[in-house]
Enzyme design. Structure first.
Site, PDB file in Angstrom:
ATOM      1  CB  ALA A 116      -0.893  -0.011   1.234  1.00  0.00           C
ATOM      2  CE1 TYR A 147       1.458   6.986   5.554  1.00  0.00           C
ATOM      3  CE2 TYR A 147       1.216   8.665   3.860  1.00  0.00           C
ATOM      4  CZ  TYR A 147       0.836   7.452   4.403  1.00  0.00           C
ATOM      5  OH  TYR A 147      -0.161   6.711   3.811  1.00  0.00           O
ATOM      6  CE1 TYR A 161      14.043  -7.125   0.033  1.00  0.00           C
ATOM      7  CE2 TYR A 161      13.326  -9.417   0.057  1.00  0.00           C
ATOM      8  CZ  TYR A 161      14.036  -8.374   0.626  1.00  0.00           C
ATOM      9  OH  TYR A 161      14.749  -8.602   1.784  1.00  0.00           O
ATOM     10  CB  THR A 177      -9.571   5.854   0.487  1.00  0.00           C
ATOM     11  OG1 THR A 177      -8.789   5.787  -0.704  1.00  0.00           O
ATOM     12  CG2 THR A 177     -10.658   4.800   0.412  1.00  0.00           C
ATOM     13  NE  ARG A 188      -6.430   9.978   6.349  1.00  0.00           N
ATOM     14  CZ  ARG A 188      -6.383   8.721   6.747  1.00  0.00           C
ATOM     15  NH1 ARG A 188      -7.436   8.174   7.312  1.00  0.00           N
ATOM     16  NH2 ARG A 188      -5.298   8.025   6.577  1.00  0.00           N
TER      17      ARG A 188
HETATM   18  N1  UDP Z   1      -8.396  19.789   6.222  1.00  0.00           N
HETATM   19  C1  UDP Z   1      -9.286  20.793   6.561  1.00  0.00           C
HETATM   20  N2  UDP Z   1     -10.012  20.671   7.717  1.00  0.00           N
HETATM   21  C2  UDP Z   1      -9.915  19.600   8.539  1.00  0.00           C
HETATM   22  C3  UDP Z   1      -9.018  18.553   8.182  1.00  0.00           C
HETATM   23  C4  UDP Z   1      -8.278  18.676   7.023  1.00  0.00           C
HETATM   24  O1  UDP Z   1      -9.411  21.794   5.847  1.00  0.00           O
HETATM   25  O2  UDP Z   1     -10.604  19.562   9.556  1.00  0.00           O
HETATM   26  C5  UDP Z   1      -7.648  19.892   4.964  1.00  0.00           C
HETATM   27  C6  UDP Z   1      -6.142  19.620   5.070  1.00  0.00           C
HETATM   28  O3  UDP Z   1      -5.441  20.806   5.397  1.00  0.00           O
HETATM   29  C7  UDP Z   1      -5.838  19.138   3.668  1.00  0.00           C
HETATM   30  C8  UDP Z   1      -7.106  18.412   3.245  1.00  0.00           C
HETATM   31  O4  UDP Z   1      -8.143  18.897   4.097  1.00  0.00           O
HETATM   32  O5  UDP Z   1      -5.642  20.215   2.784  1.00  0.00           O
HETATM   33  C9  UDP Z   1      -7.026  16.902   3.382  1.00  0.00           C
HETATM   34  O6  UDP Z   1      -6.495  16.617   4.641  1.00  0.00           O
HETATM   35  P1  UDP Z   1      -6.426  15.166   5.249  1.00  0.00           P
HETATM   36  O7  UDP Z   1      -5.806  15.301   6.613  1.00  0.00           O
HETATM   37  O8  UDP Z   1      -7.732  14.510   5.142  1.00  0.00           O
HETATM   38  O9  UDP Z   1      -5.430  14.312   4.322  1.00  0.00           O
HETATM   39  P2  UDP Z   1      -4.180  14.639   3.373  1.00  0.00           P
HETATM   40  O10 UDP Z   1      -4.736  14.526   2.008  1.00  0.00           O
HETATM   41  O11 UDP Z   1      -3.653  16.021   3.661  1.00  0.00           O
HETATM   42  O12 UDP Z   1      -3.211  13.578   3.735  1.00  0.00           O
END
Ligand code: UDP
Length: 316
Positions: A116, A147, A161, A177, A188
């Site tokens: 993944a 990450y 590998y 997702t 998120r």
């Molecule tokens: N974001 C937001 N409000 C929230 C959480 C996230 O505006 O409460 C924004 C974050 O800054 C990013 C996007 O939403 O631009 C997606 O963020 P997420 O943490 O879901 O995942 P990413 O794609 O950044 O890994």
């Protein structure tokens, strides 16, 4: 294909648990492994008593052996920004030692291997939409680097590998997702907006909300991944939904679904937050005859019951 014995690491996670379900539904035996760093036992509760499912609590950073397997799906890693920033060193370890340990297992048993990977390999992309041949724009020392660089190391390890040991490897680059079992409090955007709207709290938008993401419903993603695992393709393949939304538009979809007139509050944009993200899925379409079917509106509606139960659990 006759039933197989398949190892899924990160089995108690959001994607890992859905993957276990899909592999069991195909008639396979599944060995799930998780150390519960970010996984949740509740995601596997429905599999208790399933004779074809075996679970082992373990940290894949230590060498391990679950016996002969025909396939390995390596889904173990913290995945949401707040989790991997909290567990920075653990994230680096699972994406390096953990990945190497699972690759060794696949080599030992001549098992197929699927890792993944992530759209984060593209960093804050200068190429839009992102094609698999783009090498990315990643800050190697920024807050997301634990990450991003762990996942990029994993890709290098998987490619090695295949190249040096002939392991039948597959690399999926997963784009944003969502769906049932997404951690409710993982920070998120979809989980935050859904939980906030259901609690009647203001919706938090980071920055001006004009940054974009492309959201894939979990069943579409899992179908693409299972198809990729059966292909002959070793190079990375994007799996995601190319329907691109600004974060503000996404918030409006959530408001429309929940019927709330929640206030929107703007918060600072996290460092190195990618300004845009959208998969080019031409390769997956041609190679796997796959494309996503569930729109954001439908997917949010399908996830509503789950998020409602999370809010109810908080209030209980
Ligand atoms: N974001 C937001 N409000 C929230 C959480 C996230 O505006 O409460 C924004 C974050 O800054 C990013 C996007 O939403 O631009 C997606 O963020 P997420 O943490 O879901 O995942 P990413 O794609 O950044 O890994």
């Amino acid at each position: 294909m006759p039933p197989q014995r398949i190892l899924v690491t990160g089995a108690a996670g959001f994607l890992g648990s859905h993957l276990c379900d899909a592999l069991l539904a195909e008639g396979n035996d599944v060995v799930g492994v998780d150390n519960f760093a970010t996984g949740n036992n509740a995601n596997l509760a429905h599999l208790h008593g399933e004779p074809r499912f075996q679970f082992e609590e373990r940290d894949i950073c230590q060498p391990f052996d679950v016996g002969r397997v025909d396939g390995v799906f390596n889904f173990a890693s913290p995945a949401s920004p707040i989790d991997y920033m909290r567990l920075g060193v653990e994230t680096l370890l699972v994406g390096s030692a953990g990945t190497l340990n699972t690759l060794e297992l696949a080599k030992r048993y001549s098992a197929a291997y699927l890792h993944a990977s992530t759209s984060e390999c593209y960093g804050d992309p200068e190429v839009h939409p992102q094609v698999e041949t783009y090498w990315g724009n990643v800050n190697p020392i920024g807050p997301r680097s634990v990450y991003d660089e762990a996942k990029r190391f994993s890709e290098a390890a998987v490619a090695a590998y295949q190249r040096y040991h002939g392991v039948n490897t597959h690399l999926v680059r997963i784009f944003n997702t969502y769906g049932p079992r997404l951690q409710a409090n993982d920070g998120r955007v979809i989980s935050n907006l859904m939980m906030q709207a259901l609690r009647g709290e203001p919706l938090t938008i980071y920055g001006n909300g004009l940054q974009t993401r492309s959201f894939c419903y979990v069943s579409d993603l899992i179908e693409g991944i299972v198809r990729l695992s059966k292909s002959e393709e070793h190079d990375p393949v994007n799996i995601g939904n190319p329907d691109e939304w600004t974060i503000l538009e996404c918030a409006r979809e959530v408001q429309a679904l929940i019927g709330s007139e929640c206030e929107i509050v703007f918060k600072p944009l996290p460092q190195d937050d990618p300004t845009r993200r959208r998969p080019d899925i031409s390769k997956a379409k041609a190679l796997l005859a796959w494309s996503p079917k569930v729109s954001l509106r439908e997917g949010l509606a399908k996830s509503l019951g789950y998020f409602r139960s999370c809010v109810a659990a908080e209030q209980a």
